[in-house]
Design an enzyme around this catalytic site. Structure first.
Site, short mmCIF file in Angstrom:
data_model
loop_
_atom_site.label_atom_id
_atom_site.label_comp_id
_atom_site.label_asym_id
_atom_site.label_seq_id
_atom_site.Cartn_x
_atom_site.Cartn_y
_atom_site.Cartn_z
N ASP A 1 1.06 -1.68 -0.02
CA ASP A 1 -0.11 -0.12 -0.06
C ASP A 1 0.58 1.05 -0.19
O ASP A 1 2.17 1.39 0.78
CB ASP A 1 -0.52 0.01 1.47
CG ASP A 1 -1.91 1.45 1.61
OD1 ASP A 1 -2.77 1.52 0.33
OD2 ASP A 1 -1.70 1.74 2.42
N GLU B 1 1.43 -0.25 -5.08
CA GLU B 1 -0.32 0.31 -5.63
C GLU B 1 0.76 1.85 -5.71
O GLU B 1 1.60 2.52 -4.77
CB GLU B 1 -0.60 0.66 -4.25
CG GLU B 1 -1.92 1.30 -3.87
CD GLU B 1 -2.14 2.81 -2.72
OE1 GLU B 1 -3.64 2.54 -3.52
OE2 GLU B 1 -1.64 2.79 -2.27
N ASP C 1 -10.65 1.76 -3.63
CA ASP C 1 -10.17 3.11 -3.50
C ASP C 1 -11.13 4.08 -4.64
O ASP C 1 -11.07 4.76 -5.13
CB ASP C 1 -9.04 3.49 -3.37
CG ASP C 1 -8.56 3.58 -1.90
OD1 ASP C 1 -9.11 3.22 -1.36
OD2 ASP C 1 -7.07 3.39 -2.43
#
Length: 461
Positions: free
Chosen positions: A299, A328, A400
């Site tokens: 992340d 990510e 997201d």
């Protein structure tokens, strides 16, 4: 006032006066009043059938404690009090949930669990699923779990013995990273991995290592002991601007106070993250090696120095050469490219693909032509290493983003500019949803959705 209000007041007055109190009623609400000095003579058919309940009697007969009565009714519902309850939850299920999780709040925060996922693996296999990516499973007080308080452990509420697991974690030595206890939830996660592998499914965990939770032991120790804390160098703290009542520290996105940013200048932080990577890639429990996960999705990778990711990537390959190290990175392709060229990651979540697809397929007002779309796709493919293209996590929606069906229904409400996608993404994040509709797609919109999915499946990656 209603009768139960009066009964409650009388029971309190009796307790304050040191008097024993017996409440004669057929209302289950009164059972919550049972306790020191207060009993309920519970009636069923008028007064011809009645039972005198103390606290032990309530637990024995109804299966819950007096303190749990309101949560019990909240779960199963009570038409006489206009309490709807939770669909599908009856009296027995409500009792079982409260005995397992203690309170309604814990039940609601718990949601699904690892055993529930295991029970659905055959269903997922029938769909043709061959990889499972989990958003964070780490121990955390939130529902989203991106503010983990302990990276090493699965959240106890994803397991079947949360109270036992919480006590175990609280009592272990936080700093003994390599010898952390294997809790019930941790062991159930290992079972999930094994059962997924039996069905030909890979398992990817979400690594949230840019920051740690506000409630974590390291940060709480810093709040208490300030510069004297053994964890003081775990964080980016401006001691000159801090006061005895306010700590100035770097946060995720600069303002999310629940997520203090970790300092990768600290060797202990690095050791902690490496121990987490190793624990789940090569799990060893009581001297026996178990099947581990097949990779990590990292992340907010941009928040940690690239040099650390290079060393972490090398470390994971030594543990499992076939494991995936996925980033990510919601950044322009030119910023992502060095992470792939220099060995920091195998591949990325392909937000570049997402932005281009949303702009071209869903926006009638878009200036992007089919020729433009083709050119942009090829530009990205040529920029990334070939292996990264083959491994890319192409996506049409994540936790997201908007769901793709909703985006199609609301096309042209927001701008996913394929020519300047990053700026558009963050603009959309803070854009008003005024005019947004939640209706399901019509037939034409479903056809467009299918077209996008076909393109996604046909795309290299």
């Amino acid at each position: 006032y209603e009768a139960d209000d009066i009964l409650g007041t009388l029971s309190v007055k009796c307790r304050e006066a040191g008097l024993d109190c017996v409440l004669l009623t057929g209302d289950k609400d009164a059972l919550q009043l049972v306790g020191e000095g207060t009993k309920v003579l519970f009636t069923r058919k008028g007064i011809t059938e009645s039972t005198l309940f103390d606290a032990a009697g309530v637990k024995e007969y109804f299966g819950v404690t007096p303190e749990q009565v309101t949560d019990w009714k909240g779960l199963m519902g009570d038409a006489s009090d206009n309490i709807p309850g939770i669909p599908g939850v009856g009296e027995k299920t409500a009792v079982k949930l409260l005995n397992e999780y203690g309170t309604l709040e814990n039940v609601l925060s718990h949601g699904g669990d690892i055993k529930g996922i295991i029970s659905k693996l055959d269903y997922l296999a029938d769909l043709g699923i061959n990889a499972l990516y989990f958003t964070p499973l780490q121990y955390s007080p939130s529902l989203h779990k991106y503010d983990g308080t302990n990276f090493l452990h699965i959240d106890p509420f994803f397991g079947s013995e949360p109270r036992k697991d919480i006590q175990t974690i609280d009592n272990e030595d936080f700093d003994d990273f390599d010898n952390a206890t294997w809790t019930t939830a941790d062991r159930e996660a290992l079972t999930l991995i094994k059962e997924a592998h039996k069905r030909g499914m890979k398992v990817i965990f979400d690594g949230v290592f840019n920051h740690i939770g506000y409630n974590s032991k390291p940060f709480q120790d810093v709040l208490k002991n300030r510069k004297k804390s053994q964890y003081a160098n775990w964080f980016h703290i401006d001691w000159a601007k801090s006061t005895p009542t306010k700590l100035r520290y770097e946060k995720f996105w600069g303002f999310v106070k629940e997520m203090p940013k970790l300092n990768y200048g600290s060797q202990d932080v690095k050791r902690y993250v490496f121990a987490t990577l190793k624990r789940w890639l090569r799990p060893i429990v009581d001297g026996t090696e178990y099947e581990g996960i097949d990779g990590w999705r990292i992340d907010h990778a941009i928040g940690v120095p690239m040099t650390f990711w290079q060393s972490a990537h090398e470390f994971t390959k030594k543990l499992n050469n076939n494991s995936l190290f996925l980033a990510e990175l919601i950044e322009p392709d030119t910023i992502i490219k060095p992470y792939l060229d220099n060995g920091a990651f195998d591949c990325v979540m392909n937000y570049g693909f997402y932005f281009l697809a949303c702009e071209f397929f869903t926006r009638d007002a878009s200036p992007m032509t089919a020729k433009d779309f083709d050119k942009c796709i090829w530009q990205q493919l040529k920029l990334y290493p070939l292996h990264a293209n083959y491994l890319a996590m192409n996506l049409l929606g994540t936790h997201d983003t908007e769901r793709i069906a909703s985006l199609i229904v609301n096309k042209d409400l927001k701008n996913y500019d394929g020519f300047n996608p990053i700026a558009a993404f963050f603009t959309n994040t803070h854009t008003s949803d005024r005019g947004y509709t939640s209706r399901p797609p019509n037939a034409d919109e479903r056809q467009l959705q299918r077209m996008m999915i076909v393109f996604e499946f046909a795309m290299i990656g």
